[in-house]
Design a protein around this motif. Structure first.
Motif, PDB file in Angstrom:
ATOM      1  N   THR A  63       1.184  -4.663  12.221  1.00 49.41           N
ATOM      2  CA  THR A  63      -0.168  -5.112  12.584  1.00 49.41           C
ATOM      3  C   THR A  63      -1.074  -5.073  11.359  1.00 49.41           C
ATOM      4  OG1 THR A  63      -0.755  -2.879  13.149  1.00 49.41           O
ATOM      5  CG2 THR A  63      -0.105  -4.303  14.955  1.00 49.41           C
ATOM      6  N   THR A  64      -2.250  -5.603  11.515  1.00 45.00           N
ATOM      7  CA  THR A  64      -3.166  -5.624  10.381  1.00 45.00           C
ATOM      8  C   THR A  64      -3.601  -4.193  10.029  1.00 45.00           C
ATOM      9  OG1 THR A  64      -5.303  -6.371   9.661  1.00 45.00           O
ATOM     10  CG2 THR A  64      -5.031  -6.210  12.017  1.00 45.00           C
ATOM     11  N   GLY A  65      -3.613  -3.903   8.757  1.00 44.04           N
ATOM     12  CA  GLY A  65      -3.985  -2.564   8.302  1.00 44.04           C
ATOM     13  C   GLY A  65      -2.861  -1.560   8.317  1.00 44.04           C
TER      14      GLY A  65
ATOM     15  N   LYS B  13       1.240  -3.509   5.120  1.00 46.10           N
ATOM     16  CA  LYS B  13       2.172  -4.568   4.702  1.00 46.10           C
ATOM     17  C   LYS B  13       1.908  -5.041   3.285  1.00 46.10           C
ATOM     18  CE  LYS B  13       1.199  -7.815   7.457  1.00 46.10           C
ATOM     19  NZ  LYS B  13       0.005  -7.136   7.969  1.00 46.10           N
ATOM     20  N   SER B  14       0.655  -5.381   3.043  1.00 43.01           N
ATOM     21  CA  SER B  14       0.340  -5.951   1.730  1.00 43.01           C
ATOM     22  C   SER B  14       0.631  -4.939   0.638  1.00 43.01           C
ATOM     23  CB  SER B  14      -1.112  -6.369   1.663  1.00 43.01           C
ATOM     24  OG  SER B  14      -1.354  -7.272   2.679  1.00 43.01           O
ATOM     25  N   VAL B  15       0.285  -3.684   0.882  1.00 44.09           N
ATOM     26  CA  VAL B  15       0.599  -2.651  -0.100  1.00 44.09           C
ATOM     27  C   VAL B  15       2.116  -2.583  -0.292  1.00 44.09           C
ATOM     28  CG1 VAL B  15       0.495  -0.178  -0.561  1.00 44.09           C
ATOM     29  CG2 VAL B  15      -1.489  -1.323   0.365  1.00 44.09           C
TER      30      VAL B  15
ATOM     31  N   HIS C  36       8.312   6.567   4.249  1.00 47.11           N
ATOM     32  CA  HIS C  36       6.867   6.584   4.032  1.00 47.11           C
ATOM     33  C   HIS C  36       6.605   5.731   2.805  1.00 47.11           C
ATOM     34  CE1 HIS C  36       7.273   9.610   6.919  1.00 47.11           C
ATOM     35  NE2 HIS C  36       7.852  10.457   6.093  1.00 47.11           N
ATOM     36  N   GLY C  37       5.989   4.582   3.035  1.00 45.56           N
ATOM     37  CA  GLY C  37       5.821   3.596   1.970  1.00 45.56           C
ATOM     38  C   GLY C  37       5.039   4.137   0.792  1.00 45.56           C
ATOM     39  N   ALA C  38       5.432   3.682  -0.392  1.00 47.03           N
ATOM     40  CA  ALA C  38       4.719   4.118  -1.594  1.00 47.03           C
ATOM     41  C   ALA C  38       3.376   3.396  -1.641  1.00 47.03           C
ATOM     42  CB  ALA C  38       5.543   3.781  -2.815  1.00 47.03           C
TER      43      ALA C  38
HETATM   44  N1  LIG Z   1       1.766   3.640   1.546  1.00 50.75           N
HETATM   45  C1  LIG Z   1       0.517   3.909   1.826  1.00 50.75           C
HETATM   46  N2  LIG Z   1       0.029   5.146   1.686  1.00 50.75           N
HETATM   47  C2  LIG Z   1      -1.251   5.402   1.993  1.00 50.75           C
HETATM   48  N3  LIG Z   1      -2.120   4.503   2.444  1.00 50.75           N
HETATM   49  C3  LIG Z   1      -1.698   3.260   2.602  1.00 50.75           C
HETATM   50  C4  LIG Z   1      -0.365   2.894   2.300  1.00 50.75           C
HETATM   51  N4  LIG Z   1      -0.234   1.584   2.566  1.00 50.75           N
HETATM   52  C5  LIG Z   1      -1.426   1.156   2.987  1.00 50.75           C
HETATM   53  N5  LIG Z   1      -2.304   2.148   3.024  1.00 50.75           N
HETATM   54  C6  LIG Z   1      -3.713   2.070   3.442  1.00 50.75           C
HETATM   55  O1  LIG Z   1      -3.826   1.131   4.474  1.00 50.75           O
HETATM   56  C7  LIG Z   1      -4.784   0.137   4.130  1.00 50.75           C
HETATM   57  C8  LIG Z   1      -4.350  -1.205   4.652  1.00 50.75           C
HETATM   58  O2  LIG Z   1      -3.190  -1.587   3.979  1.00 50.75           O
HETATM   59  P1  LIG Z   1      -2.806  -3.127   3.785  1.00 50.75           P
HETATM   60  O3  LIG Z   1      -3.953  -3.881   3.266  1.00 50.75           O
HETATM   61  O4  LIG Z   1      -1.543  -3.179   3.038  1.00 50.75           O
HETATM   62  O5  LIG Z   1      -2.573  -3.514   5.286  1.00 50.75           O
HETATM   63  P2  LIG Z   1      -2.045  -4.892   5.814  1.00 50.75           P
HETATM   64  O6  LIG Z   1      -1.044  -4.572   6.848  1.00 50.75           O
HETATM   65  O7  LIG Z   1      -1.646  -5.771   4.719  1.00 50.75           O
HETATM   66  O8  LIG Z   1      -3.328  -5.452   6.503  1.00 50.75           O
HETATM   67  P3  LIG Z   1      -3.738  -6.980   6.544  1.00 50.75           P
HETATM   68  O9  LIG Z   1      -2.651  -7.671   7.274  1.00 50.75           O
HETATM   69  O10 LIG Z   1      -5.024  -6.976   7.275  1.00 50.75           O
HETATM   70  O11 LIG Z   1      -3.872  -7.412   5.135  1.00 50.75           O
HETATM   71  C9  LIG Z   1      -4.861   0.182   2.615  1.00 50.75           C
HETATM   72  O12 LIG Z   1      -6.126  -0.159   2.161  1.00 50.75           O
HETATM   73  C10 LIG Z   1      -4.579   1.610   2.296  1.00 50.75           C
HETATM   74  O13 LIG Z   1      -5.743   2.357   2.307  1.00 50.75           O
END
Ligand SMILES: Nc1ncnc2c1ncn2[C@@H]1O[C@H](COP(=O)(O)OP(=O)(O)OP(=O)(O)O)[C@@H](O)[C@H]1O
Length: 944
Positions: free
Chosen positions: A603-605, A608-610, A829-831
């Motif tokens: 889901t969003t947040g 994934k992007s990280v 636990h993702g980096a």
């Molecule tokens: N491995 C991680 N460890 C700690 N915090 C994380 C990690 N991955 C993501 N986060 C936190 O979660 C937030 C959202 O992550 P990210 O932008 O990757 O979500 P997303 O799934 O891509 O959301 P969207 O689809 O809306 O872009 C990041 O800003 C960060 O603070």
């Protein structure tokens, strides 16, 4: 006199002392005599009583002149008769009582053993009560002896008093209980302990008897719930297959612990204590040990505190003393002056002095300074021209090796005006080029290291990884009891604490189904007050079930931690990617080339992007542009555009969906080309192709392009073949692509996913909509590796992983990784790589080289020449039945928006946009402008 030597005198004196110590003093003699007489009386009494003859003359008999039969003679006969008359049967015990009393009162006592009269008073009372009640009981229960009542006169009197009021039974009961009280008064033995002792004896005797009767056949105890706890608490002492006798042996081995039976409170306390000492099998992560070892190593490596830092802890007196000893004490006047100006400063600090001086300069007048100097002179009695005026202070300052101090007061007004103009101009420049605005990077200095270094990344401070054993054991007990509340008998066998979660491995009692625990995961999370509980139904290689509970304090897994791990550093493949850390804190890495394609959903947040960024960054740490190229498709225009300009890119980051399908089509074409090349060289994959190319070049026979035909280029002969890099296609929002471009993308992706592995083209597809219309069966079947971040429902989890679990993840990069060829997910636990990390690595690569974009990737117009095998021209699609009506509407309304068409004709987005694109192809409307609008080119129909 007659004693000749001194030694002899001493000897005689000593001997005399010894002799006197063996003699009794007056009281002692008397007591010992009484002791002997007492025993004599007891013996005589016994003789008289046991040889009593009723025919002898006595108080009760008149037998004159006859021979006395009693062995104690006439006295014995009279005494025995009197005692039998008074006490009845009880008279027989009187010799023993007399002997005991004699022993108690007349034996020789040490000084530290005085008579306790209170104690002996109660004992005497007890004895009296015992004699009286015994007489009473004897009178009531036994037959007369000779002509005496069995209770004697005492018994008769007592019973005659008791019987009218209590009757026979009542009297017996009262006498019995009084007898018991008398016994306790006399002996001090509690009846409760007698009861318990009898109980113990009977149990032991029964157990012994039963085992004897059963012969060699030993009884085995059932591992009931109680024994289950016992097994936990004392595993080495009582095990389930011990026999009863074995256990009783153990009990006998520890008589001190078993015999004094504790009260209820004590038992509870002991149970608590036992439970506290109950240790579970906690597997500490290596990282903790490593951390401790590193800390120890660091401590041992700490250099001895330098002399200077040692001095910081000494007092000013000590410093002065040592300075005096070493002869480098400053001038007395100087030190005194300094003391006056800075009375608080105890340790010399040049910077502090400078600040202080510069601050104080304007307020210290020459007068004040003179005053200070006068004071100093008066104290020392010496006159020395140390400070002449303020200027001299200013000039002397630079000697103190201090940073530059600005002094605007002393500046020339012209210089100040010039500086103002310059700084104003600089401000204007800075305003024009705001550093917060994204701008094209100027030529950065080329880094010296061959690849990006770990220094570019954020390294967290040393983190405390404190694991509280007691807390974990408490949770383990809680888990067991909560499961017991749901009638599930399970026992925690292993505990694996990790950076984010802790896994408790449960051994289920026979017959308990795992699905029962899985279905309870929500209830468990609630009753354990946890955010989410994940049940791991199968732990490969173990007969247990895993329960993963989130830690109270969560640690972030940083990219630098994992990318610096041994596993990653040892990996050779340029497509090695970092995933994160597993539940025990071990690095999890993977190879995209082996995956060969990966689907990332959540889901969003959810992170994934990280996650995708981390994958890209790890490849940038491993691969040079000649080994690996990227095509990035980012409909959101945010996540991947940061990579714009790195030499690994094959094309600009694609943000237009039309270009995205072109890029995918180019990939399919490239795949086909690579297949032809590989078959021409007789190799099976890109790796083999590159090796063969290298071998041929080394052997001096470089290979020319076998597919080249005259006319393909201006060259006269075919060009040399070049190394084929791996191509990784990253799509950040795959659902967007599917929505806008539709079926075409699905086909292209399916083709790539099916065949691109050997051609070295790999896909990373990320989506936040894990629904079946996005992750279609066709795509799923060809993408075996999946990564699921948190999803909202179990159905979504099933769509991605074909199993549940992702709905119980904790977010922020917590993921389930389904490796290729496995049906067991791994919790990772993702980096976490921050934006700064990404920028640092990107800038590092940008400084190393510029990308060489291939224009056809995005601009490759579809023409009959560029059609892929089996592909149709877009224009060949049947014209939509609504086309004419839509054209009429658009031309009349002069508005060519997809949403307008959707509303007017009640069609879906895809169909409406296809019709508008068909109109564009036919020149009825213009392509989309910057603001997303199209103009209508066709003239308005003429109305009559
Ligand atoms: N491995 C991680 N460890 C700690 N915090 C994380 C990690 N991955 C993501 N986060 C936190 O979660 C937030 C959202 O992550 P990210 O932008 O990757 O979500 P997303 O799934 O891509 O959301 P969207 O689809 O809306 O872009 C990041 O800003 C960060 O603070």
């Amino acid at each position: 006199m007659f004693r000749e030597s001194k030694n002899k005198v001493e000897m005689v004196m000593n001997t005399g002392n010894l002799e006197t110590s063996h003699r009794l003093n007056g009281a002692q003699r008397l007591r010992e005599c009484c002791f002997i007489v007492g025993f004599l009386a007891a013996i005589l009494l016994a003789v008289a009583l046991y040889s009593f003859n009723p025919a002898d003359p006595s108080w009760s008999q008149t037998a004159w002149g006859g021979e006395v039969k009693n062995a104690g003679g006439r006295i014995g006969a009279w005494t025995a008769d009197s005692l039998f008359f008074t006490f009845g049967l009880l008279a027989y015990s009187l010799p023993a009582v007399l002997a005991a009393l004699t022993w108690v009162f007349f034996r020789k006592r040490s000084k530290n053993e005085p008579l306790d009269f209170m104690l002996w008073g109660t004992r005497l009372l007890g004895l009296v009560v015992l004699i009286l009640t015994s007489s009473g009981l004897a009178a009531l229960n036994f037959d007369d002896i000779w002509y005496f009542s069995s209770g004697g006169v005492v018994g008769d009197v007592l019973t005659s008093l008791a019987l009218p009021y209590l009757n026979l039974l009542g009297s017996i009961i009262v006498f019995l209980f009084l007898w018991g009280a008398g016994f306790t008064l006399l002996t001090g033995i509690s009846w409760l302990s007698i009861v318990e002792w009898i109980g113990n004896i009977s149990i032991t005797a029964t157990a012994w008897f039963l085992n004897k009767v059963r012969g060699s056949e030993k009884e085995t105890l059932e591992p009931a719930r109680e024994s289950f706890t016992a097994e936990h608490t004392e595993p080495e002492q009582i095990s389930s297959d011990m026999t009863l006798s074995d256990q009783s042996e153990i009990m006998q081995e520890e008589p001190e612990e078993q015999q004094p039976q504790p009260s209820d409170d004590e038992t509870e306390h002991y149970q608590e204590l036992e439970e506290k000492t109950h240790r579970y099998n906690i597997h500490m992560p290596d990282a903790v040990d490593d951390l401790e070892q590193r800390e120890e190593a660091l401590e041992s490596e700490q250099p001895e505190p330098s002399l200077r830092s040692q001095q910081l802890h000494t007092t000013i007196e000590e410093l002065e003393k040592s300075a005096l000893e070493q002869g480098d004490m400053p001038d007395q006047v100087e030190s005194e002056t300094a003391k006056d100006v800075q009375p608080e400063e105890s340790v010399y600090n040049p910077l502090a002095d400078i600040d202080l001086e510069t601050e104080k300069q304007p307020v210290i007048s020459a007068e004040a300074l003179d005053h200070v100097i006068d004071d100093a002179d008066m104290q020392t009695g010496r006159i020395e021209p140390v400070i002449s005026d303020i200027e001299s202070v200013d000039i002397d300052e630079p000697e103190l090796d201090a940073p530059e101090v600005t002094e605007p007061e002393r500046k020339d007004p012209d210089v100040a005006a010039f500086q103002n103009i310059v700084s104003e101009a600089q401000k204007n420049m800075a305003g024009a080029q705001n550093p917060f605005l994204a701008k094209k990077e100027e030529d950065l200095p080329v880094p010296t290291a061959p690849m990006p270094t770990l220094e570019l990344l954020y390294h967290p401070d040393k983190r405390e990884n404190h694991i509280d054993r007691d807390a974990l054991e408490d949770i383990a007990r809680l888990v067991e009891s909560k499961l017991a509340d749901y009638k599930i008998k399970a026992r925690v066998v292993d505990i694996f604490p990790g950076p984010v979660i802790t896994r408790f491995e449960l051994d289920l009692a026979p017959g308990v189904k795992v699905s029962r625990i899985s279905s309870l995961s929500m209830d468990l999370a609630r009753s354990l007050s946890a955010m989410a509980v994940r049940v791991v139904e199968v732990i490969p290689g173990k007969p247990y079930v895993g329960l993963e509970l989130p830690n109270m304090s969560r640690q972030t897994v940083y990219f630098s931690d994992v990318v610096g791990s041994k596993q990653f550093l040892d990996a050779k493949s340029p497509t090695t990617v970092v995933m994160g850390q597993d539940i025990a804190g071990e690095a999890v890495i993977a190879d995209i080339a082996k995956m060969p394609h990966v689907l990332v959903a959540g889901t969003t947040g959810s992170g994934k992007s990280v996650g995708v960024n981390v994958m890209i960054l790890s490849m940038l740490y491993k691969a040079k542009p000649e080994d690996l190229r990227f095509i990035m498709i980012d409909p959101k225009m945010l996540e991947l555009s940061v990579y714009e300009g790195i030499p690994h890119l094959l094309s600009e980051v694609v943000t237009d969906m039309k270009d995205a399908s072109n890029a995918l089509r180019w990939c399919v074409g490239e795949m086909e080309r690579r297949y032809k090349l590989m078959s021409a060289l007789g190799v099976r994959n890109v790796k083999g192709f590159n090796e063969k190319l290298k071998m041929a070049a080394d052997a001096g026979h470089p290979i020319h392009d076998p597919l080249w035909q005259p006319g393909d280029s201006m060259d006269q002969e075919p060009p040399l073949l070049e190394k084929l890099p791996y191509i990784v296609v990253v799509v950040d929002e795959f659902a967007d692509l599917m929505m806008v471009v539709g079926k075409k993308v699905e086909e292209l992706i399916a083709r790539l996913a099916q065949k691109a592995r050997a051609a070295g083209i790999h896909l990373i597809l990320a989506t936040q909509r894990p629904s079946v219309d996005v992750i279609t069966g066709l795509i799923k079947a060809n993408i075996p590796t999946r990564v699921a971040f948190t999803v909202s429902t179990k159905t979504d989890s099933r769509t991605i992983l074909d199993q549940g679990g992702a709905e119980s993840l904790l977010g922020m990069g917590d993921m389930l990784y389904l490796p290729p060829g496995s049906s067991h997910t791994v919790r990772v636990h993702g980096a976490f790589a921050s934006d700064d990390d990404v920028h640092a690595v990107v800038n590092d690569w940008k400084a190393r080289g510029k990308p060489q974009y291939i224009d056809e990737i995005t601009n490759g117009d579809q023409s009959p020449d560029t059609l892929l095998p089996g592909e149709q021209m877009e224009g060949d699609d049947d014209i939509d039945p609504l086309f004419d009506q839509v054209v009429e509407f658009v031309v009349e309304s002069r508005r060519a928006s997809v949403s307008g068409v959707q509303r007017r004709f009640k069609v879906g987005y895809n169909r409406a946009s296809r019709i508008v694109e068909q109109m564009e192809m036919q020149g009825i409307v213009t392509p989309q402008g910057h603001n997303g609008n199209r103009e209508v080119l066709a003239p308005k129909p003429v109305t009559e």
